[in-house]
Design an enzyme around this catalytic site. Structure first.
Site, short mmCIF file in Angstrom:
data_model
loop_
_atom_site.label_atom_id
_atom_site.label_comp_id
_atom_site.label_asym_id
_atom_site.label_seq_id
_atom_site.Cartn_x
_atom_site.Cartn_y
_atom_site.Cartn_z
N LYS A 79 1.04 -0.80 -0.06
CA LYS A 79 -0.28 0.00 -0.13
C LYS A 79 0.83 1.37 -0.14
CE LYS A 79 -4.39 1.39 2.49
NZ LYS A 79 -4.43 0.80 3.47
C1 E4P Z 1 -8.23 1.56 4.01
O1 E4P Z 1 -7.43 0.96 3.28
C2 E4P Z 1 -8.00 2.86 5.21
O2 E4P Z 1 -7.41 1.90 5.65
C3 E4P Z 1 -8.79 2.68 6.05
O3 E4P Z 1 -9.88 2.67 4.82
C4 E4P Z 1 -8.68 3.98 6.12
O4 E4P Z 1 -10.46 4.70 6.70
P1 E4P Z 1 -10.34 6.41 8.41
O5 E4P Z 1 -11.17 7.34 6.96
O6 E4P Z 1 -11.77 5.21 9.01
O7 E4P Z 1 -9.48 6.02 8.88
#
Ligand code: E4P
Length: 216
Positions: A83
């Protein structure tokens, strides 16, 4: 639509996997910081439970460091997806890793052009953060709709992961729009299975069954 679980919490992953609901996992540095222990060990444990893609994020800000970290993550398990945040350095890292057939997920996407750029750089997945867009009085799902449309227009194979999901309607809308994946926090996943009329229905059936008891 595939369901990923947006967590690094192993007990939740085990439970959701036991219902066949986990096609993959997304983690990020925040989610891993909430768990006890070495992040690499946690990711390894998750990879033993889940057969699908396991997303682990890099924290370097320069291309070289991102690529190095990405290749390190890949040593943990062969189903790791690297990622990488949506920056110019990140796009270069995605391009470099894609040339080595390393799957990537371009994260922290907030508009359709960022998604198109990530796809052109060779990202396997893009992650628009719908909840965080909603937080600034804009529409996260509109961003997803535009990305899905653009990818359809040009037959782009990069998959769209709807991320930063806050409630069940985000998931319903993602499915209606034809997004490939919703990555869902555990509490939202549980709420997706619930309906007050289901509970009322069960209660009534059980009450009626009481009346039948003792007849045979
Ligand atoms: C996605 O890959 C992220 O880990 C996640 O959805 C972030 O979400 P948040 O805005 O609730 O931290």
């Amino acid at each position: 639509m595939k369901f990923f679980l947006d967590t690094a919490h192993v007990p939740h992953i085990r439970e959701a996997a036991s219902a066949g609901l986990v096609d993959g996992i997304t983690t990020n540095p925040t989610l891993l910081s909430r768990e006890e222990g070495d992040p690499r060990e946690i990711i390894l444990e998750i990879a033993k439970i889940v057969d699908g893609p396991i997303n682990a994020e890099v924290v370097s800000l320069e291309t070289e460091g991102m690529v190095r970290e990405g290749l390190e993550w890949r040593k943990v398990s062969e189903n790791i997806v690297v990622k990488i945040p949506m920056t110019l350095e990140g796009l270069k890292a995605i391009w470099t890793l894609s040339e080595q057939d390393v799957p990537t997920n371009c994260t922290l996407i907030f508009n359709p052009i960022q998604a198109l750029m990530a796809a052109k750089a060779g990202a396997t997945y893009v992650s628009p953060f719908v909840g965080r867009v909603d937080d600034i009085q804009s529409s996260g799902m509109e961003v997803v709709q535009q990305i899905v449309q653009i990818f359809q227009n040009y037959e782009i194979e990069t998959e769209v992961i709807v991320a930063s999901i806050r409630h069940p309607m985000h998931v319903v809308e993602a499915a209606l729009m034809g997004a490939d994946i919703s990555t869902v926090p555990y509490d939202v996943l549980k709420r997706l299975s619930q309906h007050p009329l289901t509970d009322a229905g069960i209660e009534r059936f059980l009450a009626d069954w009481e009346k039948v008891k003792g007849r045979s």
